[in-house]
Design a protein around this motif. Structure first.
Motif, short mmCIF file in Angstrom:
data_model
loop_
_atom_site.label_atom_id
_atom_site.label_comp_id
_atom_site.label_asym_id
_atom_site.label_seq_id
_atom_site.Cartn_x
_atom_site.Cartn_y
_atom_site.Cartn_z
N SER A 1 7.21 -10.93 -19.43
CA SER A 1 6.93 -12.55 -19.47
C SER A 1 7.07 -12.89 -20.94
O SER A 1 7.30 -13.45 -21.83
CB SER A 1 6.03 -13.25 -18.68
N PHE A 2 5.12 -12.76 -20.83
CA PHE A 2 4.22 -12.90 -22.54
C PHE A 2 5.52 -12.67 -23.63
O PHE A 2 5.47 -13.24 -24.82
CB PHE A 2 3.34 -12.98 -23.63
N TYR A 3 6.12 -10.85 -23.82
CA TYR A 3 7.04 -10.71 -24.47
C TYR A 3 8.22 -11.32 -25.07
O TYR A 3 8.66 -11.51 -25.23
CB TYR A 3 7.83 -8.91 -24.06
N LEU A 4 8.73 -11.95 -23.54
CA LEU A 4 9.91 -12.32 -23.75
C LEU A 4 10.15 -13.64 -24.49
O LEU A 4 10.65 -14.33 -24.73
CB LEU A 4 10.58 -12.95 -21.78
N ILE A 5 8.81 -14.23 -23.84
CA ILE A 5 8.69 -15.82 -24.27
C ILE A 5 8.47 -15.33 -25.63
O ILE A 5 9.15 -16.77 -26.69
CB ILE A 5 7.69 -16.57 -23.52
N ALA A 6 7.73 -14.89 -26.32
CA ALA A 6 7.39 -14.40 -27.53
C ALA A 6 9.32 -14.15 -28.42
O ALA A 6 9.44 -14.86 -29.55
CB ALA A 6 6.95 -13.28 -27.90
N GLN A 7 9.78 -13.45 -28.03
CA GLN A 7 11.03 -12.83 -28.86
C GLN A 7 12.59 -14.18 -28.30
O GLN A 7 12.61 -14.19 -29.44
CB GLN A 7 11.77 -11.54 -27.40
N MET A 8 11.88 -15.37 -27.13
CA MET A 8 13.86 -15.77 -27.39
C MET A 8 12.86 -17.37 -28.36
O MET A 8 13.46 -17.86 -28.99
CB MET A 8 13.05 -16.81 -25.91
N VAL A 9 11.17 -17.44 -28.35
CA VAL A 9 11.13 -18.70 -29.40
C VAL A 9 11.33 -18.10 -30.75
O VAL A 9 11.37 -19.40 -31.41
CB VAL A 9 9.21 -19.05 -28.80
N GLY A 10 10.93 -16.77 -30.45
CA GLY A 10 11.09 -16.18 -31.92
C GLY A 10 12.88 -16.62 -32.51
O GLY A 10 13.10 -16.91 -33.61
N LEU B 1 14.78 -16.72 -15.91
CA LEU B 1 13.56 -16.83 -17.19
C LEU B 1 12.86 -17.29 -17.86
O LEU B 1 12.63 -18.42 -18.63
CB LEU B 1 12.72 -16.36 -15.91
N ALA B 2 13.98 -16.26 -18.81
CA ALA B 2 13.57 -16.01 -19.92
C ALA B 2 14.08 -16.95 -21.01
O ALA B 2 13.27 -18.02 -22.16
CB ALA B 2 14.04 -15.01 -20.51
N ILE B 3 15.30 -17.67 -20.33
CA ILE B 3 16.25 -19.09 -21.36
C ILE B 3 14.88 -20.12 -21.21
O ILE B 3 14.86 -20.98 -22.56
CB ILE B 3 17.41 -19.76 -20.60
N ILE B 4 14.82 -20.26 -19.75
CA ILE B 4 14.17 -21.28 -19.62
C ILE B 4 12.81 -21.47 -20.49
O ILE B 4 11.84 -22.54 -21.50
CB ILE B 4 14.11 -21.73 -18.02
N LEU B 5 12.47 -20.36 -20.13
CA LEU B 5 10.51 -20.31 -20.92
C LEU B 5 10.58 -20.34 -22.22
O LEU B 5 10.26 -20.81 -23.02
CB LEU B 5 9.89 -18.66 -20.79
N GLY B 6 11.78 -20.05 -22.92
CA GLY B 6 11.96 -20.32 -24.30
C GLY B 6 12.30 -21.72 -24.67
O GLY B 6 11.25 -21.91 -25.99
N ILE B 7 12.92 -22.31 -23.97
CA ILE B 7 13.24 -23.92 -24.27
C ILE B 7 12.13 -24.51 -23.81
O ILE B 7 11.22 -25.41 -24.70
CB ILE B 7 14.48 -24.12 -23.35
N LEU B 8 10.77 -24.14 -22.97
CA LEU B 8 9.82 -25.08 -22.27
C LEU B 8 8.71 -24.35 -23.74
O LEU B 8 7.55 -25.78 -24.55
CB LEU B 8 9.46 -24.77 -20.90
N PHE B 9 8.85 -23.00 -24.87
CA PHE B 9 7.31 -22.75 -25.34
C PHE B 9 8.03 -23.52 -26.32
O PHE B 9 7.28 -22.45 -27.45
CB PHE B 9 6.90 -22.02 -25.07
#
Length: 537
Positions: free
Chosen positions: A141-150, A391-399
């Protein structure tokens, strides 16, 4: 405004980048279509049926590991900090011998799809797999957030797209790769990406060295002239010895605990191929980090640090800016497309490893007690992949707008603290018990999250407080030994004779593999000269 900054086209739509990106997506979707026709079983979905060669898996491992953080982040750190920027690349690289000598062969011989297969081999399945899933999904989850936000930030700057559009494109294409092509498609996407990234970075380094008569020493002398001799000395980026040791531990042992890296050792036919793939991957990754050293110093000398920080204060645009300076706008477009491909490939690997934890560990073994039929396992695996992609898309947009550096650090710290100690103890210590494994994994995961939250990275840099309760930015120096200690103490307090009695079986299979236990038919005159078949798994 700096003249170099005013001249850059970063942030504007780039035709070359769009053409290269569409070509990459078209090629990889074609691979996905081809792979989808060969993905009929759970084994093919999660491990490509164990039919990946050592060389192919070496490139795929390198592709999994050479993320955008490696390509853009390390080049930027070297450009802004000089020699100290190499601490991340050295920390990541020296983790590979640990994987080679401690992890690769036992993992391939003992497991099937996830590292929990190894930890739970002689222990009680349900509690161990539940605890392992907590660690795996937290890391993913944390790695996905980092990658998607990046991805959102980088693509917005490189292609001129909106942040949300960039996250949706990355997430949508990634879901197609994983959902239909499984590990076969993901492996080939990683291979294509690794070749493109190595070729692009090498070409950029050669263009830089051409400005210095292909003499790296001339480049370093120019850096000393511009920034002083301290540019080639350590002590600026990480000044505290404890911080350096803690960060180094997390980077080195975190590599041996990352779920998407560990999962790749099940894609090869045997332990020899697993060792060979690590050999190839280590060589490719080592070469890549040497190249980023040239790129970082080249950017600092040819562009100037003020130009780099004028575009992105973290220095992440150093390599693209350098590409534009030495190769013009078309080469910037190619490098931008390579960075996009890099993010896509890493996110696909992460999603697949998270889906394996949900489907194989939780559904098949915890909910269905190992009795789920093949078609049900495959359906759940695809549903899990789709759910994690959304979930990765949602977290990427939320963060959006969050600092992703601490998330990457957290992912490595959790992997080093939650996964690696339990994995090593299960393979090396006869007295390791179910309760010891669960306590070790949960302690590692929860303490890493807690100490990161209490660290200066969150309390001072993000929340603006004067000081932090926990002094280190990376908790690996505390949380990893703590996980070992808790696993050892709890195992001593709760002995498990049945688990201890199966340790010789684990040790035997760890060294010789399941294939050696399978009775082989006597060779017939016809079969004696035939090519040996791959062992069944």
């Amino acid at each position: 405004m700096n003249p170099q900054q005013a001249a850059t086209s970063i942030g504007q739509p780039n035709t070359t980048a769009i053409v290269f990106f569409l070509a990459f997506v078209g090629l990889t979707l074609g691979i996905t279509y081809w792979a989808a026709r060969r993905t009929k079983t759970t084994s093919e979905f999660f491990t490509a049926g164990g039919g990946v060669s050592a060389l192919q898996n070496g490139f795929a491992l390198a592709g999994d590991f050479m993320s955008a953080a490696s390509f853009l982040g390390i080049a930027g750190l070297v450009a802004l900090s000089g020699f100290d920027g190499l601490i991340y690349s050295v920390g990541w690289l020296v983790g590979w011998p640990v994987v080679t000598f401690l992890i690769a062969e036992p993992l391939r011989n003992l497991g099937k799809y996830t590292f929990a297969d190894v930890v739970a081999y002689r222990l009680k399945q349900t509690p161990v797999r539940l605890a392992a899933a907590v660690g795996t999904l937290t890391v993913v989850s944390f790695y996905l957030i980092a990658q998607m936000v990046g991805a959102g930030n980088l693509i917005r700057m490189m292609f001129g797209l909106s942040y949300e559009a960039a996250v949706l494109i990355v997430g949508g294409v990634m879901i197609l790769y994983v959902l239909f092509g499984g590990m076969i498609a993901t492996t080939w996407v990683q291979i294509v990406k690794a070749v493109l990234l190595l070729a692009g970075a090498s070409a950029l380094a050669l263009m830089v060295l051409a400005r210095f008569s292909f003499n790296p020493l001339a480049l370093f002398r120019e850096a000393v002239t511009q920034y002083g001799p301290e540019v080639l000395a350590p002590g600026k980026l990480v000044s505290s010895p404890l911080e350096a040791v803690s960060l180094g531990l997390a980077l080195m042992f975190g590599t041996a605990g990352l779920p998407h890296i560990l999962m790749r050792f099940y894609t090869v036919p045997n332990a020899k191929a697993a060792r060979g793939s690590v050999f190839y991957a280590t060589g490719l990754i080592g070469y890549f980090y040497l190249v980023t050293f040239i790129l970082g110093f080249g950017a600092s000398v040819l562009l100037g640090r003020s130009t780099i920080t004028g575009v992105d204060k973290g220095g992440n645009m150093a390599a693209p800016l350098l590409a534009e300076a030495v190769g013009g706008t078309p080469f910037l477009g190619f490098i931008s497309a390579v960075a996009f491909a890099t993010i896509l490939a890493v996110v696909a690997g992460l999603t697949l490893s998270g889906a394996a934890a949900l489907s194989h560990d939780l559904w098949t073994h915890v909910v269905r007690k190992g009795k789920a039929p093949e078609h049900e396992q495959l359906r759940v695996a695809r549903l899990a992949s789709f759910g994690l992609g959304i979930l990765a898309i949602i977290l990427g947009i939320l963060f959006k707008g969050q600092n992703v550096a601490f998330m990457v650090g957290l992912a490595f710290a959790i992997a080093a603290s939650a996964n690696f100690p339990a994995l090593l103890l299960s393979m090396a210590w006869k007295g390791f018990t179910t309760r010891g494994a669960v306590a070790s994994m949960l302690t590692g995961a929860l303490s890493a999250v807690l100490f990161i939250f209490l660290s200066p990275t969150v309390q001072v840099e993000m929340l603006g407080k004067a000081e932090a309760l926990f002094p280190l930015k990376n908790p690996g120096l505390v949380t990893m030994p703590l996980a070992f200690l808790v696993g050892w103490v709890v195992s001593l307090l709760t002995p498990e004779p049945e688990a201890a009695s199966r340790f010789p079986e684990v040790r035997h299979r760890m060294h010789v593999g399941a294939e050696a236990d399978t009775p082989q038919p006597s060779p017939t005159p016809e079969s004696a000269s035939a090519e040996p078949a791959l062992p069944s798994r």
